[in-house]
Motif scaffolding. Structure first.
Motif, PDB file in Angstrom:
ATOM      1  N   ARG A 128       4.154  11.615  -3.237  1.00 22.22           N
ATOM      2  CA  ARG A 128       2.734  11.857  -3.536  1.00 22.22           C
ATOM      3  C   ARG A 128       2.560  12.776  -4.745  1.00 22.22           C
ATOM      4  NH1 ARG A 128       0.347  14.536   1.120  1.00 22.22           N
ATOM      5  NH2 ARG A 128       2.396  15.488   1.321  1.00 22.22           N
ATOM      6  N   ILE A 186      -7.410  13.417  -3.744  1.00 22.54           N
ATOM      7  CA  ILE A 186      -6.788  12.166  -4.195  1.00 22.54           C
ATOM      8  C   ILE A 186      -5.283  12.387  -4.348  1.00 22.54           C
ATOM      9  CG2 ILE A 186      -6.706  10.456  -6.069  1.00 22.54           C
ATOM     10  CD1 ILE A 186      -9.408  10.462  -4.636  1.00 22.54           C
ATOM     11  N   MET A 195       0.845  -1.189   0.000  1.00 22.79           N
ATOM     12  CA  MET A 195       0.000   0.000   0.000  1.00 22.79           C
ATOM     13  C   MET A 195       0.881   1.240   0.000  1.00 22.79           C
ATOM     14  SD  MET A 195      -3.440   0.900   1.746  1.00 22.79           S
ATOM     15  CE  MET A 195      -3.218   0.751   3.475  1.00 22.79           C
ATOM     16  N   SER A 196       0.635   2.106  -0.970  1.00 24.27           N
ATOM     17  CA  SER A 196       1.339   3.399  -0.964  1.00 24.27           C
ATOM     18  C   SER A 196       0.357   4.467  -0.518  1.00 24.27           C
ATOM     19  CB  SER A 196       1.912   3.681  -2.349  1.00 24.27           C
ATOM     20  OG  SER A 196       3.013   2.822  -2.585  1.00 24.27           O
ATOM     21  N   GLY A 197      -0.342   5.089  -1.455  1.00 25.80           N
ATOM     22  CA  GLY A 197      -1.334   6.092  -1.056  1.00 25.80           C
ATOM     23  C   GLY A 197      -2.679   5.470  -0.703  1.00 25.80           C
ATOM     24  N   GLY A 198      -2.894   4.266  -1.171  1.00 22.54           N
ATOM     25  CA  GLY A 198      -4.148   3.574  -0.883  1.00 22.54           C
ATOM     26  C   GLY A 198      -5.345   4.094  -1.668  1.00 22.54           C
ATOM     27  N   GLN A 199      -5.128   5.034  -2.581  1.00 20.32           N
ATOM     28  CA  GLN A 199      -6.270   5.648  -3.254  1.00 20.32           C
ATOM     29  C   GLN A 199      -6.886   4.732  -4.309  1.00 20.32           C
ATOM     30  OE1 GLN A 199      -7.262   9.014  -1.941  1.00 20.32           O
ATOM     31  NE2 GLN A 199      -6.082   7.706  -0.575  1.00 20.32           N
ATOM     32  N   ASP A 243       2.515  -1.405   4.281  1.00 22.32           N
ATOM     33  CA  ASP A 243       2.360   0.035   4.087  1.00 22.32           C
ATOM     34  C   ASP A 243       3.744   0.680   3.938  1.00 22.32           C
ATOM     35  OD1 ASP A 243       1.932   2.731   4.311  1.00 22.32           O
ATOM     36  OD2 ASP A 243       0.710   2.622   6.135  1.00 22.32           O
ATOM     37  N   SER A 294      -6.303  18.289   2.620  1.00 19.22           N
ATOM     38  CA  SER A 294      -7.603  17.628   2.526  1.00 19.22           C
ATOM     39  C   SER A 294      -7.434  16.217   1.976  1.00 19.22           C
ATOM     40  CB  SER A 294      -8.532  18.436   1.618  1.00 19.22           C
ATOM     41  OG  SER A 294      -7.955  18.571   0.332  1.00 19.22           O
ATOM     42  N   ASN A 344      -3.464  14.419  -2.826  1.00 25.51           N
ATOM     43  CA  ASN A 344      -2.805  14.594  -1.532  1.00 25.51           C
ATOM     44  C   ASN A 344      -2.363  13.259  -0.919  1.00 25.51           C
ATOM     45  OD1 ASN A 344      -2.828  17.370  -1.404  1.00 25.51           O
ATOM     46  ND2 ASN A 344      -4.785  17.490  -0.320  1.00 25.51           N
ATOM     47  N   ARG A 345      -2.916  12.164  -1.390  1.00 27.57           N
ATOM     48  CA  ARG A 345      -2.535  10.846  -0.851  1.00 27.57           C
ATOM     49  C   ARG A 345      -1.895   9.950  -1.904  1.00 27.57           C
ATOM     50  NH1 ARG A 345      -1.914   9.710   4.221  1.00 27.57           N
ATOM     51  NH2 ARG A 345      -2.316   7.513   3.802  1.00 27.57           N
ATOM     52  N   LEU A 354     -10.730   6.663   2.458  1.00 25.96           N
ATOM     53  CA  LEU A 354      -9.649   6.014   1.720  1.00 25.96           C
ATOM     54  C   LEU A 354      -8.361   6.027   2.529  1.00 25.96           C
ATOM     55  CD1 LEU A 354     -10.060   7.036  -2.042  1.00 25.96           C
ATOM     56  CD2 LEU A 354     -11.076   5.156  -0.770  1.00 25.96           C
TER      57      LEU A 354
END
Ligand SMILES: Cc1cc2nc3c(=O)[nH]c(=O)nc-3n(C[C@H](O)[C@H](O)[C@H](O)COP(=O)(O)OP(=O)(O)OC[C@H]3O[C@@H](n4cnc5c(N)ncnc54)[C@H](O)[C@@H]3O)c2cc1C
Ligand code: FES
Ligand code: FES
Lengths: 293, 784, 177
Positions: free
Chosen positions: A77, A106, A31-35, A53, C75, A108-109, C80
């Motif tokens: 990111r 999105i 898992m990186s950003g998980g998006q 992670d 934000s 941002n993660r 998620l």
């Protein structure tokens, strides 16, 4: 829509991550950003026993220049790419493309490594990386290898990654300052995955003839597509509208887009020609800016 | 005396919602609460051979797993919703066939759509409940799947519900005038097929139920994200066999409804039953995937229509045969279908009219009325026809509209139809030609036509599309209000309707405040709770302001009169000589000698100190049920200006204008907000939203990645203008406004796109106008 | 091998059985530590474990934006993110916006002034997206920029126009302060 049970690992460094992958490989998901991964878990489309992670591995983060490459750590990111002066200056194509990735929340993660590993055929980063002939650095406990996008992207959401491998970094070649570039995309709604996208880089010599052309199309095939014939055709030509128009549609027959509810294969092929033309025109305009003929 | 009605009074609802202190169903937490998750059918049509719940039952934290057989003798299956059955005179007039088609709580022997509930797991929390759902094994035997209503109608088609004999669940016909002779007199006729697809209302809050049973007093408390708490209570009582008064259903803050929450669902019956069974609060919150599959869809009509007209554009007759694909069940009688029939002619005088409607069942999620409820479908048919007539006659479509409008001097206008509530459908007032003129002025129609020609020469395709609607709003049978003044002098208004974004707490307090001459701050409105009043209906069909608003107005007025009478006793002045203002009552001649509302409220109590005049009941409260004589007819015009990218088929909305008449405007800010929001949903229907099933009845648009709800980037700021024809059908003169915004956009935008592509003569016969579809049409036209 | 979490060394074999992890984080200015299941979503953690039900859940697949919160000032979608990933982070939810005395902040007030909410279900997500945008962009944005800023949040009721007006008002009142 709740994730299934899993064990959670958060390696503090690189070596630990590789050990964990070595140990759990098949049963684990990185898992990186998980998006992309968390929606999949929430829908229980995948039920890994282990989640590894990468967020605490500092070695995987950051953007730097190495020779003629911009090197982006896998865990970097999207937002950092968006805000990077180095990217803006040295990799303007990526800079232009990154804003098309989802929405602020999105970006941002979500991470560069995650985007590449997820290998969505419509995703922006794989398309840009392919156009620029970048490299993907993959590591496992055994070895570190560098692969080209063509070797890496195998099909829709499928890559050459083995269960014990992770993406360490992604390397984007720096284009010469005189190059023009453009990224074009259409999506049903703002922020959606693209229907089709086109990335182009064009350089011209002092006589105003095209000396280099790098192109990729996303969403038009199961993996990002390089229209090599088009690239070859353009070399030595003056980038006027007729030539670029002709070039844009030359290789449409080589595309084999999947149709879905947002657009049939035929429609995506048609869009590919239009977007490529737009990208070529804009890239050529930019390339010609510095040229006095 | 209206000081607050008509003003932009700021909303009372906002503070809690802005600070995160609102309470939606999912926010309710009770001690020892269990959570449920539901196993839903993955097949569109299949026999259930076996359900193995053994593993799920053994799973950690699981309290119960129930399937259909566990409910037998305990929870009855649904009946159809009697609230929506036809009044007898309408029934006699149109003599419909409506077959009973009640839905099982849980699928037993067979499933008929993807998403149908099969088993419910109750566990310590939702995570565990979902784990256990994954352990249930269902053995299916697939049956042939029907997804096309035309196929489903065929005699040889497999029958989804054997007891109905075929898949045509309802059939009706409405006739006005003499269609045959009118067609013989026509200079031209056009025959075409027009389709409005299946969409989903998709409130941002999904459905959800929490139930708690208190044994001591046999009280069942249910919180549900519903538009119709009274209906939920009534069905729980009927189907679980409970004393109705022992059930309290509360709709707390509700995150949007739009129609899908206007039905009673199996979960609203079974979750309370499970809470009683286990003597433990049980919560079920629908997730978005469940919502897309199991919360009811809407629209899905295909019209085969023929119109007869003269060479001057006068429409003589209209003949229509339409199918409504209602999915696997219909519990709403003819609701949307009859609405379509009644509204199809809209603002136009069409003396000869014949429409046949058939409700056909297929293996899809059942339908409910959704914002507009049959009118967007009808308007799409009528207004596309207007443009087609104009094309045929080679005149501006505006001319065709003008030619056929009902004129202001013809009001009230008898349509020669019955409305769904069984009354004669008579449009009470309005000035349609003037409304259109106003709309065209705002867009600058003539100028636009000029610009359009110029732009076309530059290869830019822009177009303008008009659409209009009338809408019967504020349907009965009734809505009630209790208005009372408590012992601290504060005014309370309780209503039976149940808001979910419509600002009732604000607008109803404005009405009440004006009656009492106080500020709305001194009035508290409560709604959405069956313990407030014995009867209530709900918030749907643009009825809140009309019905609850009128009830509040009348109850307030009567309580005011009563208070004046009591004050008269207290002050020894005739009530007529008294004035009520700012919480005080005083003689007009001597304002300094006053009594306060608080003092009057105390004097209203029974007992020796009571000052209630003889013959009057003690108490500081009045209840009134407003029974509308019939619906009131709102109306409006939408004008869209769009640009079409001929190469890609993408449509951009450049301008959107709405002129509407909703009678008296209680709060302009709220009314404009309803319209803007409705238009956004309509734009969704016009360009983006469609529920798609594949040939196996699998839902293809099952997530928010596939079902495209417009974002801020896709919705323009709507420019608005108002007409204000007060309705004589209720004491405040209002007409409903909740749905109007959503009715026209598919037609106005389709018309605008056709207008933009006029050189290619493109005909858009269905929505959404996806870029792919439009590009295909363009390509086809270019090839010809 | 340190596999996870601050100050807790667990070997990989034990991880197989263990289904509780600990998180230490700061939520709306309050430091806390909790034991949780690793699969717990941050949205559920905030709502169920901390009772901060102002953060709403509309889709749980990252599209609607109702669950938007701030993580270290940025934000993000709380649906998620796993709660365990918030370990060491500073979280802000809608509950943190108004001041102690209950008065609304600039953007909340602008929402109320402009009727930028109807059912209010989407509102906390919008507020948090805008909050972070306004912190990062002091200059009055263009209409296009405003739309872009809220394009990751769905509202089914308002049709967005009043939200756009509210953002404009919030900028002007901020700049006139
Ligand atoms: C609403 C929404 C809209 C979006 N729109 C777009 C869009 O327009 N364009 C776009 O490109 N993306 C879009 N995305 C996806 C987003 O960009 C993802 O973040 C990205 O694709 C994956 O990055 P991630 O870091 O989140 O990866 P994760 O979700 O963490 O992982 C994705 C996959 O990659 C694997 N993986 C992750 N990191 C590595 C690694 N270092 N080595 C090996 N394998 C790894 C994971 O195991 C997993 O299978 C959208 C997402 C959402 C929710
Ligand atoms: S609930 Fe998180 S984005 Fe919808
Ligand atoms: S106000 Fe209801 S979803 Fe936005």
């Amino acid at each position: 829509m709740k994730p299934p049970k899993f064990s959670y690992h958060r390696p503090g460094n690189y070596a630990e991550a590789l050990d964990l992958l070595d140990q759990y490989g098949e049963d684990a998901k990185i898992m990186s950003g998980g998006q992309s991964l968390i929606p999949i878990l929430n829908m229980r489309l995948s039920t890994p026993k282990h989640i590894i992670d990468l967020s605490r591995i500092d070695d995987l983060k950051g953007i730097r220049q190495e020779g003629n490459m911009i090197v982006i750590g896998g865990m970097t990111r999207h937002v950092e790419v968006e805000n990077s002066d180095l990217i803006k200056k040295k990799c303007p194509l990526l800079f232009e493309a990154i804003r098309w990735v989802g929405h602020t929340q999105i970006r941002n993660r979500g991470t560069v490594g995650g985007s590449i590993a997820h290998a969505d055929p419509s995703a922006e980063l794989p398309c840009v990386l392919t156009a620029l002939r970048g490299e993907i650095v993959i590591v496992s406990k055994e070895e570190e290898i560098t692969v080209s996008p063509e070797e890496f992207f195998l099909s829709f959401l499928l890559t050459s990654l083995e269960p014990d491998q992770l993406i360490k970094e992604v390397r984007f070649p720096i284009i010469h300052e005189s190059c023009g570039y453009a990224f074009e995309e259409v999506a049903r709604r703002h922020g959606d995955f693209a229907l089709v996208e086109a990335a182009a880089v064009i350089d011209v010599d002092e006589t105003g003839r095209i000396s280099e052309a790098l192109i990729a199309l996303g969403g038009a095939n199961a993996v990002p597509f390089i229209p090599e014939e088009v690239e070859r055709f353009l070399i030595g030509k003056k980038p006027d509208e007729t030539i670029l128009k002709e070039a844009a549609v030359m290789q449409l027959d080589d595309l084999d887009p999947e149709g879905d509810i947002h657009g049939s294969g035929e429609y995506r092929r048609h869009l590919s020609g239009i977007l490529l033309e737009k990208a070529l025109c804009r890239a050529a305009d930019r390339a010609m800016e510095g040229v006095e003929i | 005396m209206s000081k607050y009605v008509g003003q932009n009074v700021k909303r009372k609802e906002d503070y809690r919602l802005l600070t995160g202190t609102g309470i939606f169903v999912a926010d309710i937490r009770l001690d020892n609460m269990a959570e449920a998750a539901i196993l839903r059918s993955t097949y569109a049509h299949a026999k259930i051979k076996n359900i193995d719940i053994s593993k799920a039952k053994e799973y950690e934290g699981v309290i119960d797993v129930v399937i259909a057989s566990d409910l037998e003798g305990k929870v009855k299956p649904f009946t159809e919703f009697v609230e929506f059955t036809l009044p007898s005179n309408l029934e006699q007039e149109i003599k419909p066939t409506i077959k009973r088609n009640p839905e099982p709580m849980l699928a037993k022997d067979k499933v008929t759509f993807v998403g149908q509930a099969i088993a419910i797991v109750v566990a310590n929390n939702r995570y565990l409940a979902e784990d256990a759902v994954a352990l249930i094994k269902v053995e299916y035997e697939p049956l042939p799947v029907l997804t096309d209503p035309y196929e489903a109608k065929k005699e040889a088609a497999p029958v989804i519900h054997a007891e109905l004999n075929n898949n045509i669940q309802s059939h009706f016909e409405v006739k006005v005038g003499n269609i045959e002779s009118a067609f013989r007199q026509a200079d031209y006729t056009i025959k075409t097929q027009l389709k409005t697809p299946r969409v989903s209302g998709n409130p941002l809050e999904t459905r959800g139920v929490v139930a708690e049973y208190e044994e001591r007093s046999s009280q069942l408390q249910v919180w549900s994200s519903t538009q119709v708490p009274y209906m939920v209570r009534s069905y729980i009582s009927k189907l679980v066999n409970l004393v109705e008064d022992n059930i309290r259903v509360v709709a707390p803050d509700v995150g949007g409804g739009f129609g899908p929450k206007c039905a009673v669902y199996p979960e609203e019956i079974v979750i309370p039953y499970l809470a009683m069974k286990h003597k433990r609060p049980v919560k079920w919150i629908e997730d978005r995937l469940e919502h897309m599959q199991s919360t009811r869809h809407s629209r899905d009509q295909v019209h085969d229509v023929e119109v007869a007209f003269k060479s001057d554009g006068t429409i003589l007759a209209l003949k229509d045969h339409f199918l409504l694909d209602n999915g696997a069940h219909n519990s709403f009688a003819l609701c949307c279908a009859y609405n379509s029939a009644a509204h199809l002619r809209g603002m136009y005088k069409i003396p000869n009219y014949n429409i046949v409607g058939e409700i056909v069942l297929t293996n899809k999620t059942p339908n409910v009325p959704y914002r507009g409820a049959g009118r967007p479908e009808a308007v799409f048919v009528m207004d596309r026809l207007i443009y087609m007539i104009a094309d045929k006659l080679n005149v501006d479509p505006i001319e065709v509209s003008r030619k056929n409008f009902i004129q202001p001097e013809e009001m009230p206008y008898e349509t020669d139809l019955f409305y769904r509530d069984g009354t004669h459908m008579v449009l009470e007032n309005g000035d349609y030609p003037e409304g259109l003129k106003q709309a065209l002025n705002i867009v600058g129609y003539e100028q636009f036509r000029q610009e359009q020609i110029e732009e076309r020469t530059k290869g830019r395709y822009i177009g303008i599309g008009v659409s209009s609607y009338i809408e019967g709003t504020g349907i009965g049978p009734h809505e009630g209000a209790v208005v009372r003044v408590d012992s601290s002098g504060h005014i309370l208004a309780y209503v039976g309707s149940s808001p979910h974004g419509q600002s009732h707490e604000t607008t109803l307090s404005q009405i009440c405040a004006d009656e009492f001459g106080v500020s709305p701050d001194q009035v508290t409105v409560k709604a959405g709770d069956t313990s407030l009043l014995p009867y209530g209906v709900g918030t749907f069909a643009s009825r809140g302001a009309v019905t609850a608003g009128s009830a509040v107005q009348v109850a307030s007025k009567r309580l005011r009169e009563k208070f004046l009478a009591i004050a008269g006793e207290m002050l020894e002045v005739a009530p007529n000589d008294l004035e009520m203002k700012e919480g005080k009552v005083y003689p007009k001649a001597l304002p300094s000698k006053f009594v306060t509302l608080r003092e009057i409220a105390l004097a209203a109590k029974p007992g020796p100190r009571s000052k209630v005049p003889e013959g009057m009941e003690p108490g500081a409260s009045v209840t009134h049920y407003f029974i509308p004589p019939s619906v009131t007819f709102s109306s409006g015009f939408h004008v869209a200006i769009v640009e079409v990218d001929k190469q890609t088929g993408f449509v951009t909305i450049l301008k959107y204008v709405v002129i509407h008449d909703c009678g008296r405007v209680l709060n302009p800010m709220v009314v404009d907000g309803q319209i803007q929001g409705g238009v956004a949903q309509g734009i969704g229907g016009a360009l983006y939203e469609e529920i798609i099933y594949d040939e196996n009845g699998q839902l293809v648009t099952g997530t928010y990645m596939d079902y495209l709800i417009p974002t801020a980037m896709e919705v323009p700021v709507v420019e608005m203008g108002h007409q204000e024809f007060l309705s004589p059908r209720n004491p405040i003169g209002v007409k409903g406004v909740g749905e109007g915004g959503a009715i026209c956009p598919p037609a106005s935008i389709a018309n605008a796109v056709c207008d933009a592509m006029k050189p290619l003569n493109i005909k858009i016969n269905s929505v959404p106008i996806s870029p792919n579809r439009l590009r295909d049409l363009i390509q086809l036209a270019e090839a010809q | 091998m340190s596999v996870f979490s601050i100050g807790m060394n667990v070997n990989a074999d034990r991880i197989e059985q263990q289904n509780v992890v600990s998180v230490a984080l700061n939520v709306n200015g309050e430091k806390m530590e909790r034991q949780i299941e690793p699969r717990l979503l941050l949205s559920d953690f905030l709502r169920d474990d901390l009772g901060l039900t102002g953060t709403h859940v509309g889709c749980e697949h990252g599209v609607c934006g109702a669950c938007t919160i701030l993580v270290n000032g940025e934000s993000v979608r709380s649906c998620l993110m796993l709660a365990v990933q918030a370990d060491g982070c500073e979280i802000k939810t809608v509950e943190s916006l108004s001041s102690k005395d209950g008065s609304l902040n600039t953007i909340q007030q602008a929402f109320a002034n402009n009727h930028a909410l109807q059912c209010g279900f989407c509102t906390p997500g919008f507020l948090m997206s805008i909050e972070s945008y306004m912190k990062n962009n002091s200059k009055q944005p263009s209409d296009e920029e405003i739309k872009e800023c809220i394009s990751g949040n769905l509202c089914r009721c308002t049709g967005y126009s009043n939200i756009i007006s509210a953002i404009k008002e919030a900028y002007s009142s901020k700049n006139s302060q």
